[in-house]
Design an enzyme around this catalytic site. Sequence first.
Site, PDB file in Angstrom:
ATOM      1  N   LYS A 173      22.089 130.750 149.561  1.00  0.00           N
ATOM      2  CA  LYS A 173      21.072 131.298 148.664  1.00  0.00           C
ATOM      3  C   LYS A 173      20.102 132.116 149.509  1.00  0.00           C
ATOM      4  O   LYS A 173      19.246 131.587 150.207  1.00  0.00           O
ATOM      5  CB  LYS A 173      20.306 130.198 147.923  1.00  0.00           C
ATOM      6  CG  LYS A 173      19.490 130.814 146.785  1.00  0.00           C
ATOM      7  CD  LYS A 173      18.136 130.191 146.539  1.00  0.00           C
ATOM      8  CE  LYS A 173      17.061 130.439 147.502  1.00  0.00           C
ATOM      9  NZ  LYS A 173      16.419 131.770 147.497  1.00  0.00           N
ATOM     10  N   GLU A 176      14.860 135.545 147.700  1.00  0.00           N
ATOM     11  CA  GLU A 176      14.767 136.487 146.573  1.00  0.00           C
ATOM     12  C   GLU A 176      14.002 137.756 146.962  1.00  0.00           C
ATOM     13  O   GLU A 176      14.062 138.754 146.266  1.00  0.00           O
ATOM     14  CB  GLU A 176      14.124 135.799 145.353  1.00  0.00           C
ATOM     15  CG  GLU A 176      12.650 135.413 145.501  1.00  0.00           C
ATOM     16  CD  GLU A 176      12.424 134.100 146.259  1.00  0.00           C
ATOM     17  OE1 GLU A 176      13.346 133.632 146.964  1.00  0.00           O
ATOM     18  OE2 GLU A 176      11.294 133.557 146.157  1.00  0.00           O
ATOM     19  N   CYS A 281       9.541 133.546 163.527  1.00  0.00           N
ATOM     20  CA  CYS A 281       9.116 132.166 163.789  1.00  0.00           C
ATOM     21  C   CYS A 281       8.905 131.914 165.269  1.00  0.00           C
ATOM     22  O   CYS A 281       8.300 130.917 165.638  1.00  0.00           O
ATOM     23  CB  CYS A 281      10.109 131.179 163.206  1.00  0.00           C
ATOM     24  SG  CYS A 281      11.680 131.198 164.072  1.00  0.00           S
TER      25      CYS A 281
END
Length: 489
Positions: A173, A176, A281
């Site tokens: 996934k 978005e 990160c």
Amino acid sequence: MNKILNYINGEWVEPKVSEYADVINPATGLVRARTPLSGAADVEAAAKAAADAFPAWRRTPAQDRVQYLFKMRDLLKSNLDEISRAITDESGKTYEESKAEMVRAIENVEVACGIPMMMKGEISEDIAPGIDEIMLRQPVGVVATIAPFNFPGMIPFWYLPYALATGNTYIVKPSEKVPSTMQVIFRLIEQVGFPKGVINMVNGAKDAVDAILDHPQIRAITFVGSTNVARYIYSRAAANGKRVQAQGGAKNPSIILPDADIDMAVKITADSAFGCAGQRCLATSLAITVGEARNEFCEGICDAASSRSIGYGLDAGIQMGALINSASKARVEQLIGLGASEGAGVPVDGRGAQVKGYENGFFVRPTILTDVQPGSEIWKTEVFGPVLSLMHVNTIDDAIALANSHIYGNQASLFTSSGAAARKFRYEVEAGNIGINIGVAAPMAFFPFSGWKDSFFGDLHGQAMDAVDFFTQKKVVVERWPKEWTRKF
Ligand code: NAD
């Protein structure tokens, strides 16, 4: 306008939802695609396809499974330009940064091509007379990755090649905010020709994530994103009995000792803090000078910050691109203001940036905050933008104690020419990735990747043997073959 689709059971499919979100080019502010916010029915379809494909895929010999990865690697390499353009267009980073990201993705595919060797078992003969003990590694089943926005191409590849090569079937996934890169990559994956259902993609946000966390057939989940969501993913997936690892946020310190090559420390720290517009990160966000390093480092880093060229990442000569969206730009600018209100100096202020020709882009210029105080909100908070906070202490012990007092532990760097100082730092500092005269200590694909403390929830890390361990379950077999049965052979 591009329409983002899901990829389930070897087919491009429309989601079973009517809700969509805009995908925006951060440099122009223009909508470049619409992405579905898939829900439980879409996750159900992907999980069913993956579960149906699992028995045949796990029986496919590992040396045959990696043949698909060899082909995937070649396709990713020969389409590097198209993928990198997609990454830049939706994430805002520069074209060179996008290419470098995909090189790391490909490196993970190459390492996973060694799975036949990496997942082989162990045997001990005659643990008692005529009794042997065998350890086998078997795939977990259907597994899934939930990805963040900042590395749309690379981060799924910390997991995807290892999951597939060890015999699992897989669902990704994407974020978005940046779903288009995986559309390009899945068109290549289609050409690889995996059996139907072995690899699937569901686009969406929280509803899709929650459906993945709760789906009984999804046995293991990897997540990369912010700490609050990582903690949520870890607890909900674990409560559902799943294997889970969740990488979270960061606030990475760099310590600069007086014996360091200060010019080198400045250049490397600027690249770390402002590369990918600070949306990395492993970006340095706290620079802690020790003793006499202070003035020279401060002057150098202010020059480096103010001379960086910013703009649209596909244009030539651009060193830093835009932030991901207008909310992020507003948040970063507000945090700079917060730092100032807490007493920090702002000798280089990136607020209100304008780039000619890209007036609607989400740009913030590199920013330096000085005299940031331990315990202040700006010290505590992950900014995730091109903002470097400077702090100063008198000794290396004070610097390490300051670094270790933070809740995060993703990366820590030291700049020094002293081997003894480097060893002390590496030994004492509490972080998962350590740089000695290095600003972005990103492990190669054949080393494990993860942070410590609130930067990571789980045990086994991403990449390499840790990924093999994560995506396989060990089975131990004890067999008795009495001597009298085997004597005739
Ligand atoms: P995010 O946490 O907002 O989103 C990550 C994923 O979680 C996305 O797929 C999103 O759809 C989903 N999500 C978001 N909110 C959710 C919710 N409430 N419930 C369920 N799912 C949800 O992170 P981001 O903004 O995309 O990425 C930036 C963050 O990721 C930063 O904090 C950065 O430090 C971190 N990050 C960490 C690493 C690492 O290796 N430690 C690597 C890259 C990024």
